[in-house]
Design a protein around this motif. Structure first.
Motif, mmCIF file in Angstrom:
data_model
loop_
_atom_site.group_PDB
_atom_site.id
_atom_site.type_symbol
_atom_site.label_atom_id
_atom_site.label_comp_id
_atom_site.label_asym_id
_atom_site.label_seq_id
_atom_site.Cartn_x
_atom_site.Cartn_y
_atom_site.Cartn_z
ATOM 1 N N PRO A 21 20.891 -5.960 -5.929
ATOM 2 C CA PRO A 21 20.518 -5.447 -7.250
ATOM 3 C C PRO A 21 19.038 -5.150 -7.433
ATOM 4 C CG PRO A 21 20.786 -7.813 -7.356
ATOM 5 C CD PRO A 21 21.142 -7.416 -5.952
ATOM 6 N N SER A 22 18.230 -5.382 -6.421
ATOM 7 C CA SER A 22 16.787 -5.191 -6.577
ATOM 8 C C SER A 22 16.466 -3.760 -6.997
ATOM 9 C CB SER A 22 16.062 -5.508 -5.270
ATOM 10 O OG SER A 22 14.672 -5.383 -5.437
ATOM 11 N N VAL A 23 15.597 -3.624 -7.995
ATOM 12 C CA VAL A 23 15.160 -2.309 -8.448
ATOM 13 C C VAL A 23 14.083 -1.743 -7.532
ATOM 14 C CG1 VAL A 23 13.992 -1.086 -10.329
ATOM 15 C CG2 VAL A 23 15.788 -2.747 -10.838
ATOM 16 N N VAL A 24 13.241 -2.626 -7.000
ATOM 17 C CA VAL A 24 12.128 -2.164 -6.167
ATOM 18 C C VAL A 24 12.189 -2.847 -4.804
ATOM 19 C CG1 VAL A 24 10.608 -1.620 -8.074
ATOM 20 C CG2 VAL A 24 10.601 -3.929 -7.147
ATOM 21 N N TYR A 25 11.574 -2.182 -3.820
ATOM 22 C CA TYR A 25 11.518 -2.691 -2.454
ATOM 23 C C TYR A 25 10.069 -2.628 -1.991
ATOM 24 C CZ TYR A 25 16.575 -2.320 -2.547
ATOM 25 O OH TYR A 25 17.903 -2.474 -2.877
ATOM 26 N N ALA A 26 9.587 -3.712 -1.414
ATOM 27 C CA ALA A 26 8.192 -3.799 -1.005
ATOM 28 C C ALA A 26 8.022 -3.296 0.421
ATOM 29 C CB ALA A 26 7.710 -5.246 -1.100
ATOM 30 N N SER A 27 6.958 -2.534 0.636
ATOM 31 C CA SER A 27 6.597 -2.063 1.966
ATOM 32 C C SER A 27 5.334 -2.786 2.419
ATOM 33 C CB SER A 27 6.354 -0.551 1.959
ATOM 34 O OG SER A 27 7.533 0.141 1.590
ATOM 35 N N GLU A 28 5.091 -2.792 3.732
ATOM 36 C CA GLU A 28 3.974 -3.564 4.267
ATOM 37 C C GLU A 28 2.632 -2.885 4.024
ATOM 38 O OE1 GLU A 28 2.620 -5.446 8.581
ATOM 39 O OE2 GLU A 28 4.733 -5.009 8.177
ATOM 40 N N THR A 29 2.602 -1.565 4.213
ATOM 41 C CA THR A 29 1.342 -0.830 4.086
ATOM 42 C C THR A 29 1.616 0.566 3.542
ATOM 43 O OG1 THR A 29 1.500 0.154 6.287
ATOM 44 C CG2 THR A 29 0.412 -2.009 6.133
ATOM 45 N N PRO A 30 0.559 1.279 3.084
ATOM 46 C CA PRO A 30 0.745 2.676 2.705
ATOM 47 C C PRO A 30 1.278 3.527 3.858
ATOM 48 C CG PRO A 30 -1.309 1.862 1.785
ATOM 49 C CD PRO A 30 -0.792 0.794 2.701
ATOM 50 N N ASP A 31 0.845 3.242 5.082
ATOM 51 C CA ASP A 31 1.370 3.995 6.229
ATOM 52 C C ASP A 31 2.869 3.771 6.389
ATOM 53 O OD1 ASP A 31 -1.089 5.033 6.805
ATOM 54 O OD2 ASP A 31 -1.498 3.711 8.518
ATOM 55 N N ALA A 32 3.301 2.524 6.179
ATOM 56 C CA ALA A 32 4.736 2.226 6.284
ATOM 57 C C ALA A 32 5.521 2.972 5.208
ATOM 58 C CB ALA A 32 4.963 0.721 6.176
ATOM 59 N N LEU A 33 4.932 3.079 4.014
ATOM 60 C CA LEU A 33 5.599 3.816 2.945
ATOM 61 C C LEU A 33 5.671 5.303 3.288
ATOM 62 C CD1 LEU A 33 6.895 3.301 0.189
ATOM 63 C CD2 LEU A 33 4.680 3.779 -0.857
ATOM 64 N N ASP A 34 4.595 5.842 3.853
ATOM 65 C CA ASP A 34 4.625 7.232 4.313
ATOM 66 C C ASP A 34 5.747 7.443 5.321
ATOM 67 O OD1 ASP A 34 2.537 8.134 2.770
ATOM 68 O OD2 ASP A 34 1.016 7.937 4.352
ATOM 69 N N ASP A 35 5.906 6.507 6.244
ATOM 70 C CA ASP A 35 6.952 6.640 7.261
ATOM 71 C C ASP A 35 8.337 6.739 6.623
ATOM 72 O OD1 ASP A 35 5.161 6.605 9.342
ATOM 73 O OD2 ASP A 35 5.362 4.447 9.730
ATOM 74 N N GLN A 36 8.547 5.961 5.554
ATOM 75 C CA GLN A 36 9.841 6.026 4.873
ATOM 76 C C GLN A 36 10.020 7.366 4.161
ATOM 77 O OE1 GLN A 36 9.692 1.326 3.660
ATOM 78 N NE2 GLN A 36 10.800 2.681 2.329
ATOM 79 N N TYR A 37 9.058 7.755 3.348
ATOM 80 C CA TYR A 37 9.194 8.979 2.569
ATOM 81 C C TYR A 37 9.273 10.225 3.461
ATOM 82 C CZ TYR A 37 8.692 7.068 -2.141
ATOM 83 O OH TYR A 37 8.906 6.415 -3.335
#
Length: 393
Positions: A28-44
Motif C-alpha cells: 500500500p505504500s504511496v511513495v518509494y525511496a531511491s538511493e540517489t538521484p542517479d538511481a532515480l534517473d535509472d528508473q525513470y
C-alpha cells in the motif's frame, strides 16, 4: 536527554525466511525511496525497474496487469481505476481535437455519454452506427476518422458485433479497432485473435467478480500506444489502488470456474424465462431466436456468457412488481457478482437517453438485464418464475 529517534525513518525490512508467501503481498505504500538521484534517473529512463510514486505504478498493479495480459495474449497492459477510466484512456489519451471516432450505437450508457457529450466538447467528433452492420459503419467513416469502438457483445441488449467485418474495414482505412471485451471476457473471446488493435475491460465486473473492486484495464498491440495511454493515466490520476488490484488478483484465481458455472446457469435461466407468460422476449446469444445467433455461434464458438436480457409485458408497473417479488436477488446497476443481479437500463445505465432513443435501442420500461451468479440453477429459476408471476398479476 538525548533523543533516541533516528534522524531518518525507514521501514523495517521483512524478516528473512526460507519460505515465501503463497498470496501476493499487499503493497500500500504511496511513495518509494531511491538511493540517489542517479538511481532515480535509472528508473525513470528505463535502465532499471523500480517504483517511485504509486500514481505512476505499484507492485500490485503490475501483478494484475501481467495476469490480464496473459489472459488476452498481450503485453504491456495498463490497469486503471475503473472500466470507464480504461475507455477514457483510449478516447482521450489517443485522440486529439479534429479527430473523429465511430462507436457502436449500443454501447454502455456512460460510454455513449462520453461519445455524445464529452468528446464533442473537446473538439473530437463522434458518430454512432450499428456494430452488426458493416455498411453502416463504412458510411460513417470520414477522412478524419481514427478509430472504431465496439463491444463484442453489447451492454445491455446483447447484440453481437460483426467483428470480422469491422476488422476488415479498419484495415482497409487504417483505423484503430477498439473492442470492449467486458461481457465476453477472454474466456469466451480474445479480440486480438480477430483483428483488434486495443482491448478494454471493466475488471470490476466478471474478472474480479465479487462487487468489491473498482478497476479497469486496457492494452494495445502497439507498445507505443500502451506508453501513450499509460502516460495519460498517470497524468490524470487514473491509477487503480493497490488494495483493489490485490482483491482483483484474488478474484481472478477463481474466474474460470465462476464464469463456466454462471454461463451454464444463464442458459437454463434464458430457457426458463422464455416459457413464462408475461415475458415478451428473451435475449441470450446461444438461443436460436437471438437476432445474431449465427454470428454469436461463429464468434463465441459455443460460449454464451453469463448475461441474459428479457422484457416483461406491462412497462414500469410490471418492472416495479417484478423487482419487489424477486426475493434474494439484488436490484443493482452492476454485473459479475457471485450472486445474480438485476439491472433496469431505463432507470440506471441508460437513463440519460431520451425515451425515444431508448425505444430505438429496444430498452423499454419492461426491459431487464440479468447478470447470472453462482446460485443453484433450480432455485434461481424458481425466483424468476415467482417474480414474473407477480409482475403479470
Amino acid at each position: 536527554m538525548k533523543n533516541s529517534r533516528p534522524s531518518v525513518m525507514r521501514p523495517h525490512g521483512l524478516p528473512e525466511s526460507a519460505s515465501h508467501p503463497v498470496v501476493t503481498p499487499l503493497s500500500p505504500s504511496v511513495v518509494y525511496a531511491s538511493e540517489t538521484p542517479d538511481a532515480l534517473d535509472d528508473q525513470y529512463e528505463g535502465r532499471v525497474h523500480g517504483y517511485t510514486y504509486s500514481r505512476e505504478g505499484h507492485p500490485n498493479a503490475d501483478v494484475i496487469a501481467r495476469r490480464l495480459d496473459d489472459m488476452e495474449g498481450a503485453t504491456g497492459g495498463v490497469v486503471t481505476g475503473s472500466g470507464m477510466a480504461a475507455v477514457s484512456a483510449v478516447l482521450l489519451g489517443l485522440l486529439k481535437t479534429g479527430d473523429h471516432v465511430i462507436g457502436g450505437d449500443q454501447l454502455y450508457g456512460r460510454s455513449l455519454r462520453l461519445m455524445k457529450e464529452d468528446l464533442p466538447r473537446l473538439g473530437i467528433e463522434t458518430s454512432l452506427a450499428n456494430p452488426g452492420d458493416v455498411a453502416a459503419m463504412r458510411a460513417a467513416i470520414r477522412p478524419e476518422t481514427r478509430m472504431i469502438l465496439v463491444e463484442a457483445v453489447s451492454n445491455p441488449t446483447l447484440a453481437v458485433a460483426d467483428i470480422a467485418g469491422i476488422a476488415a474495414l479498419c484495415r482497409e482505412h487504417d483505423l484503430l479497432m477498439v473492442v470492449d471485451n467486458t461481457f465476453t471476457t477472454p474466456r469466451a473471446f480474445r479480440p486480438f485473435e480477430h483483428g483488434a488493435d486495443i482491448v478494454i475491460h471493466s475488471v470490476t465486473k466478471l474478472l474480479a467478480g465479487h462487487s468489491d473492486v473498482m478497476l479497469g484495464y486496457v492494452v494495445a498491440k502497439d507498445p507505443a500506444l500502451n506508453d501513450r495511454m499509460r502516460v495519460f493515466c498517470v497524468t490524470t490520476g487514473m491509477t487503480g489502488s493497490p488494495f483493489d488490484c490485490w482483491l482483483a488478483e484474488r478474484g481472478l484465481l477463481s474466474f474460470d470456474l465462476r464464469f463456466d458455472r454462471a454461463e451454464a446457469t444463464a442458459a437454463r435461466l434464458a430457457d426458463c424465462l422464455a416459457a413464462l407468460p408475461g415475458v415478451k422476449r428473451v435475449i441470450y446469444p446461444n438461443r436460436t431466436d437471438h437476432p445474431d445467433h449465427a454470428r454469436a455461434a461463429d464468434l463465441l464458438q459455443g460460449r454464451g456468457c453469463n448475461m441474459v436480457s428479457f422484457e416483461l409485458n406491462g412497462g414500469r408497473d410490471a418492472a416495479n412488481a417484478f423487482t419487489r417479488a424477486a426475493e434474494g436477488l439484488s436490484f443493482a446497476p452492476t454485473l459479475g457478482d457471485v450472486g445474480t443481479t438485476l439491472s433496469h437500463p431505463a432507470s440506471s445505465s441508460h437513463r440519460a437517453l431520451t425515451a425515444d432513443h431508448r425505444a430505438r435501442l429496444g430498452l423499454h420500461e419492461g426491459f431487464f438485464r440479468v447478470s447470472v451468479g453462482l446460485e443453484d440453477p433450480d432455485a434461481l429459476c424458481a425466483i424468476f418464475v415467482q417474480a414474473v408471476a407477480a409482475a403479470t398479476s
